[in-house]
Design an enzyme around this catalytic site. Structure first.
Site, PDB file in Angstrom:
ATOM      1  N   GLU A  88       0.798  -1.229   0.000  1.00 32.69           N
ATOM      2  CA  GLU A  88       0.000   0.000   0.000  1.00 32.69           C
ATOM      3  C   GLU A  88       0.833   1.282   0.000  1.00 32.69           C
ATOM      4  O   GLU A  88       0.787   2.063   0.966  1.00 32.69           O
ATOM      5  CB  GLU A  88      -0.954   0.008   1.205  1.00 32.69           C
ATOM      6  CG  GLU A  88      -1.904  -1.173   1.251  1.00 32.69           C
ATOM      7  CD  GLU A  88      -3.016  -1.013   2.287  1.00 32.69           C
ATOM      8  OE1 GLU A  88      -2.976  -0.058   3.072  1.00 32.69           O
ATOM      9  OE2 GLU A  88      -3.948  -1.845   2.290  1.00 32.69           O
ATOM     10  N   GLU A 146      -5.137  -8.639   1.064  1.00 30.84           N
ATOM     11  CA  GLU A 146      -5.822  -8.314   2.327  1.00 30.84           C
ATOM     12  C   GLU A 146      -7.299  -8.089   2.058  1.00 30.84           C
ATOM     13  O   GLU A 146      -7.663  -7.426   1.081  1.00 30.84           O
ATOM     14  CB  GLU A 146      -5.291  -7.013   2.963  1.00 30.84           C
ATOM     15  CG  GLU A 146      -3.950  -7.127   3.614  1.00 30.84           C
ATOM     16  CD  GLU A 146      -3.473  -5.796   4.199  1.00 30.84           C
ATOM     17  OE1 GLU A 146      -4.318  -4.950   4.593  1.00 30.84           O
ATOM     18  OE2 GLU A 146      -2.253  -5.599   4.241  1.00 30.84           O
TER      19      GLU A 146
END
Ligand code: FCB
Length: 468
Positions: A169, A374
């Site tokens: 991320e 995720e």
């Protein structure tokens, strides 16, 4: 419990769970570990709810075997964890620290002994403080330091790793860390976040280059992507939705898959993203083997001048705080849709948005395999008098998202894995221990682990796909 269509998941689909070093390991002073920006940030008063820190977290560093047994019991095919850079290079440069290598080596061996594929993420936000002191991701040198570090871990563990993830991320590292300021290092400057975006991507590209000389493993990057929708078809709303989508999704996907930054964002940020050159973009746009996608919630945004109109249309706009720098810069605000359920993070739940997102990435960018690295939710969990955690909200969340994934596969998207965030309740960054994402409860007083109902349900789903 819902009946899921599991037939779309092949036998080699990677069912897994994910964690990250600073969120679970604790033991911050053991094994000659250096300090990271998260040590500094969490120890700064007012930055993390309740003043929580990752000093102890789940004490995973000292409870490795117990956690490996949990994974074995769950029956996962893969486990995604991250390597703490300051355990490997305490101040971010120089020769590797053997204690750090040994810890991850034991973890990798323990997984392989249990037939679990290790999927390491090389950087999940714990930048060595020594590098931050020299400018962190604002400066280009950090990209080169990252590539060196990626080379070190590839040399140390590469004989046993088949899938690597460079960064987790980068949007959060750059924008929460350098513009919105709610994550380490807690700075607030748009231009710095733009530079950080470029340096993170460049670091990913340089790491890829280096790693390709050392391993034939599959290498990817994990992005937090989402569907961003305008609150109405009014031009001002569609304009801000385009910019917010650009800042979250396209500013990462375009350079990775098209070797360019999106023109509208380049213009918005004054003509350049970082000091990107054609050579940089060639490095960033090298071939990857899979794309990691973290998905949690869809977003709806409104132009600030339309806030009242949005309210009268039944949309809920949270303007209790001053807009953060990014919202102020775009003239946007986040909106909640009435009647849409939200998690304990206040994130909207809409599983269909995952299908929509994956189809878009497939259509606009690439038909490379996608791994959902995720997905999960925080819920208001508690241990009941019988000692169980009946987290039906989480069960429903996971089931609906697994079904959404199956729907994406049916629409032609190549999905190779799914990792539940998270194996354990853990240090949820600025929220500290106040938010629980685990399928295993952690009693932070005793470090006792209690598998929740979602753990048992996920175990059943994994087992069912093996039988299918
Ligand atoms: C993601 C992070 C992860 C975790 C989840 C809830 O943004 O990658 O570490 O905090 O959100």
């Amino acid at each position: 419990m819902t009946n899921l269509e599991l037939g779309n998941f092949g036998q080699d689909f990677l069912w897994g769970t994910a964690t990250a070093s600073y969120q679970i390991e604790g033991a911050i002073a053991e094994g000659s570990r250096g300090r990271s920006i998260w040590d500094t940030f969490s120890h700064t008063p007012g930055k993390v709810i309740n003043g929580d820190t990752g000093d102890v977290a789940c004490d995973h560093y000292n409870r490795l075997d117990e956690d490996l047994e949990l994974l074995a019991d769950l029956g996962v095919a893969a486990y995604r964890f991250s390597i703490a850079w300051p355990r490997i290079q305490p101040d971010g440069t120089g020769s590797p620290n053997q204690d750090g290598i040994d810890f991850y080596s034991r973890l990798v061996d323990g997984l392989l002994e249990r037939n679990i594929t290790p999927v390491p993420t090389i950087y999940h936000w714990d930048l060595p403080q020594g590098l931050q002191d020299k400018g962190g991701w604002k400066v280009r040198d950090t990209s080169y330091r990252f590539a060196d570090y990626a080379g070190i871990v590839t040399e140390a563990l590469g004989d046993r790793i088949t899938q690597w993830i460079t960064l987790n991320e980068p949007w959060c590292s750059a924008w929460l860390g350098y513009a919105i300021g709610v994550h380490a290092p807690g700075e607030k400057n748009i231009a710095d976040a733009v530079s950080a975006t470029h340096h993170l991507l460049l670091g990913h590209g340089l790491a890829l280059q280096k790693m390709r000389t050392l391993t034939d493993a599959q290498i990817g990057i994990t992005l937090n992507l989402s569907v961003v929708r305008p609150a109405s078809q009014d031009q001002a709303d569609t304009d801000v939705a385009r910019l917010v989508d650009g800042n979250l999704n396209r500013i990462f996907l375009d350079p990775i898959f098209k070797k360019s930054y999106p023109a509208d964002l380049v213009e918005h940020y004054g003509g350049t993203i970082g000091e990107a050159t054609k050579e940089d973009l060639d490095i960033i746009g090298q071939k990857i083997d899979f794309l990691g996608v973290n998905f949690y919630f869809p977003s709806t945004v409104v132009a600030r001048q339309n806030i009242d109109k949005a309210r009268s249309n039944g949309l809920y706009v949270d303007t209790s705080n001053e807009p953060n720098l990014v919202d102020a810069d775009f003239g946007s605000a986040g909106v909640h849709r009435m009647g849409v359920k939200r998690t304990a993070m206040d994130w909207e739940i809409e599983a269909g948005a995952l299908t929509e997102l994956l189809v878009r990435v497939h259509d606009d960018y690439s038909n490379l395999p996608i791994m959902i690295t995720e997905n999960g939710c925080a819920a208001h969990d508690y241990v009941n008098p019988s000692g169980e955690v009946i987290d039906d909200d989480r069960v429903e969340y996971l089931e609906s998202h697994i079904q959404a994934l199956s729907n994406a596969i049916a629409k032609g998207v190549d999905v190779s894995g799914y990792f539940v965030w998270s194996l354990l309740d853990n240090f949820e960054w600025a929220y500290g221990y106040s938010r629980r994402f685990g399928i295993v409860w952690i009693d932070y007083e005793t470090q006792r682990r209690i598998p929740k109902r979602s753990f048992h349900r996920y175990k059943e789903i994994i087992a069912a796909t093996k039988e299918a």
